[in-house]
Design a protein around this motif. Structure first.
Motif, short mmCIF file in Angstrom:
data_model
loop_
_atom_site.label_atom_id
_atom_site.label_comp_id
_atom_site.label_asym_id
_atom_site.label_seq_id
_atom_site.Cartn_x
_atom_site.Cartn_y
_atom_site.Cartn_z
N ILE A 1 3.29 -1.54 15.51
CA ILE A 1 3.73 -0.81 14.32
C ILE A 1 3.00 0.52 14.26
N PHE A 2 3.77 1.59 14.16
CA PHE A 2 3.23 2.94 14.03
C PHE A 2 3.51 3.43 12.62
N ILE A 3 2.48 3.77 11.88
CA ILE A 3 2.64 4.34 10.55
C ILE A 3 2.46 5.85 10.69
N GLN A 4 3.51 6.58 10.40
CA GLN A 4 3.47 8.03 10.52
C GLN A 4 2.98 8.64 9.21
N SER A 5 2.24 9.70 9.33
CA SER A 5 1.73 10.36 8.12
C SER A 5 2.86 11.06 7.37
N ILE A 6 2.68 11.19 6.07
CA ILE A 6 3.62 11.92 5.24
C ILE A 6 3.44 13.41 5.53
N PHE A 7 4.54 14.13 5.69
CA PHE A 7 4.45 15.56 5.94
C PHE A 7 4.05 16.31 4.68
N SER B 1 3.11 -4.72 1.07
CA SER B 1 4.27 -5.62 1.09
C SER B 1 5.22 -5.27 2.23
N LEU B 2 5.44 -3.98 2.41
CA LEU B 2 6.31 -3.53 3.51
C LEU B 2 5.72 -3.92 4.86
N LEU B 3 4.45 -3.66 5.06
CA LEU B 3 3.82 -4.00 6.34
C LEU B 3 3.80 -5.51 6.58
N ASP B 4 3.56 -6.28 5.51
CA ASP B 4 3.60 -7.74 5.64
C ASP B 4 4.99 -8.21 6.08
N LEU B 5 6.03 -7.60 5.50
CA LEU B 5 7.40 -7.94 5.85
C LEU B 5 7.70 -7.61 7.31
N VAL B 6 7.34 -6.41 7.72
CA VAL B 6 7.59 -6.00 9.11
C VAL B 6 6.84 -6.91 10.07
N TYR C 1 8.47 2.15 13.98
CA TYR C 1 7.89 3.37 13.44
C TYR C 1 8.26 3.47 11.97
N ILE C 2 7.27 3.72 11.13
CA ILE C 2 7.50 3.82 9.68
C ILE C 2 7.06 5.19 9.20
N LEU C 3 7.96 5.86 8.49
CA LEU C 3 7.63 7.12 7.82
C LEU C 3 8.22 7.04 6.42
N LEU C 4 7.40 6.63 5.49
CA LEU C 4 7.80 6.48 4.08
C LEU C 4 6.64 6.87 3.18
N GLY C 5 6.94 7.21 1.95
CA GLY C 5 5.89 7.44 0.98
C GLY C 5 6.01 8.70 0.16
N ILE C 6 6.68 9.72 0.67
CA ILE C 6 6.75 10.98 -0.07
C ILE C 6 7.50 10.81 -1.38
#
Length: 156
Positions: free
Chosen positions: A87-93, A73-78, A51-56
């Motif tokens: 892989i779950f990409i969580q939305s930015i709050f 780049s992050l997704l390629d690495l994972v 689970y990924i929650l990044l970007g804010i």
């Protein structure tokens, strides 16, 4: 989340203020008494889900194109280190209105568009008649895709 969500069996690779770029480039994970990179930490075992929650933390610091390249780049690495994981990409709050009104963390620049419902069948899979190869949407349906993007369009 680590402290309060009650998921004691989860593995967390976190750091306060972590950016997408730093997640790929920096040693921020404490492992066996030393700081290691995400690539090193992900290489220690295989996970079923990530689970990924990044970007804010990037809002106001990068262009959208730079941010997207860093996220890729992050997704390629994972994906490289966890080829079998889902892989779950969580939305930015969103931020509070006060924060949005008084800083570069503007709610009007945070979007997550889930376009899957537009093309999915009753089972939550891409409709077979919408795709020739089972992966990509056929060109005649790009108009629907475009119209959905228009529906959420933002005028600056």
């Amino acid at each position: 989340f680590h402290d309060y969500a009650g998921l004691g069996n989860a593995t967390y690779f976190t750091k306060n203020g972590l950016t997408v770029k730093d997640a790929v480039e920096k040693s921020f994970i404490e492992l066996d008494g030393k700081k290691v990179t995400l690539a090193e930490a992900l290489g220690t075992r295989q996970f079923g889900k990530v689970y990924i929650l990044l970007g804010i933390n990037e809002i106001g610091a990068y262009t959208a194109a730079d941010w997207a390249a860093q996220y890729k780049s992050l997704l390629d690495l994972v994906r490289e280190k966890q080829p079998d994981a889902v892989i779950f990409i969580q939305s930015i709050f969103h931020t509070t209105q006060k924060k949005s009104d008084s800083s570069y963390f503007k709610n009007e620049v945070i979007f997550y568009l889930d376009l899957n419902p537009l093309f999915d069948d009753e089972n939550g899979a891409l409709r077979a008649d919408y795709s020739g190869d089972g992966v990509h949407v056929r060109a005649p349906y790009y108009v629907q895709w475009r119209d959905e993007l228009y529906r959420f369009g933002v005028v600056k």
